[in-house]
Design a protein around this motif. Structure first.
Motif, PDB file in Angstrom:
ATOM      1  N   LEU A 102       0.848  -1.194   0.000  1.00  9.58           N
ATOM      2  CA  LEU A 102       0.000   0.000   0.000  1.00  9.58           C
ATOM      3  C   LEU A 102       0.883   1.243   0.000  1.00  9.58           C
ATOM      4  O   LEU A 102       1.709   1.419   0.898  1.00  9.58           O
ATOM      5  N   TRP A 156      -4.776   5.211  -0.381  1.00 13.54           N
ATOM      6  CA  TRP A 156      -3.738   4.212  -0.636  1.00 13.54           C
ATOM      7  C   TRP A 156      -3.882   3.659  -2.050  1.00 13.54           C
ATOM      8  O   TRP A 156      -4.988   3.481  -2.554  1.00 13.54           O
ATOM      9  N   TRP A 188      -2.446   0.484  -4.744  1.00 14.49           N
ATOM     10  CA  TRP A 188      -1.765  -0.810  -4.838  1.00 14.49           C
ATOM     11  C   TRP A 188      -2.146  -1.498  -6.150  1.00 14.49           C
ATOM     12  O   TRP A 188      -3.159  -1.171  -6.770  1.00 14.49           O
ATOM     13  N   ASP A 202      -5.241   5.057   8.132  1.00 12.08           N
ATOM     14  CA  ASP A 202      -4.160   4.389   8.868  1.00 12.08           C
ATOM     15  C   ASP A 202      -4.636   3.086   9.513  1.00 12.08           C
ATOM     16  O   ASP A 202      -3.908   2.088   9.536  1.00 12.08           O
ATOM     17  N   LYS A 254      -4.849   0.402   6.810  1.00 12.39           N
ATOM     18  CA  LYS A 254      -3.533  -0.099   6.419  1.00 12.39           C
ATOM     19  C   LYS A 254      -2.966  -1.045   7.478  1.00 12.39           C
ATOM     20  O   LYS A 254      -2.372  -2.084   7.154  1.00 12.39           O
ATOM     21  N   GLU A 302      -2.098  -4.954   6.512  1.00 11.85           N
ATOM     22  CA  GLU A 302      -0.759  -5.540   6.640  1.00 11.85           C
ATOM     23  C   GLU A 302      -0.729  -6.648   7.691  1.00 11.85           C
ATOM     24  O   GLU A 302       0.013  -7.626   7.547  1.00 11.85           O
TER      25      GLU A 302
END
Length: 244
Positions: free
Chosen positions: A162, A172, A174, A200, A203, A207
């Protein structure tokens, strides 16, 4: 009495008055209405009429009759039975969900074949990460919130990175192999959130579950080291979602 006699003695007898005066008296109508010379006396009805009018004006307004509500019932001509819609998500659990707007970088229908690519909006909806209850694989899925059309559907590949979109702190970008249109295609997505805090959080969750997917794929590779590519292809092709 003396005064009356004096007053009477000063009166001129009718037969001794001048002819002009006698003629005027004779010409005066003898049928003159008596009401001209007598006071007008009102009847009882006339005296009470003003009070009755005032009382009528002070009466409260009458209430209008209430409208009756219709209780008639109408049966439908055609009865439609409830149909169960299979979405392909019945065996999955939602790990995270964030409302956002999805964009795709590519050619528009007018520019198809020209090589000219631009950002086009795919829709607004809930960006979700799902986990299958049986084989534990994870995927990213997003639908348009009104039509429920699938606009993004891809495996949570550990290789996806991202990146901020043009320096924005709430978007973001990708690239991935997406299966939303029924075929495995390489696409570039951009996801924009309401604010940087939500971005945030997304993300971090993305992840975190990528690491979980990486461990899952690593375990499968050890079990069958010779079929890693086939296993990955099978996992991607198995992530099909039907449009509602």
């Amino acid at each position: 009495i003396g005064c009356d006699l004096v007053a009477d003695s000063t009166r001129t007898p009718h037969n001794q008055q001048p002819d002009s005066v006698r003629n005027q008296i004779a010409s005066y109508p003898s049928h003159t209405p008596h009401s001209l010379f007598t006071p007008i006396i009102m009847s009882d009805e006339q005296e009470t009429k003003p009070e009755e009018t005032k009382a009528t004006e002070e009466e409260p307004p009458k209430e209008e009759p209430k409208e009756e509500e219709s209780t008639a019932t109408f049966e439908p001509v055609v009865k439609l039975e409830e149909v169960k819609v299979v979405t392909g998500e019945e065996e999955e659990e939602v790990l995270c969900s964030h409302r956002s707007k999805l964009f795709q970088y590519g050619e528009t229908m007018l520019d198809k074949g020209t090589g000219k690519k631009t950002w086009k909006e795919r829709g607004i909806g809930e960006a979700r990460i799902l986990r299958h209850r049986e084989h534990q694989r994870l995927r990213f899925l997003m639908r348009q919130e009104k039509t429920m059309k699938v606009i993004a559907n891809h495996a949570l590949d550990p290789r996806i990175k991202l990146e901020p979109n043009a320096g924005s702190d709430r978007s973001w970008v990708w690239s991935c192999f997406d299966f939303a249109d029924g075929e495995l295609e390489e696409k570039v997505f951009a996801l924009r959130f309401a604010n940087s805090e939500v971005a945030d959080e997304f993300k971090t969750k993305f992840e975190e579950h990528q690491k979980e997917m990486e461990k899952l794929l690593a375990g499968e590779d050890k079990a069958d080291e010779g079929g890693a590519a086939e296993e990955a292809a099978e996992a991607l092709s198995g992530l099909k979602t039907e449009d509602e």
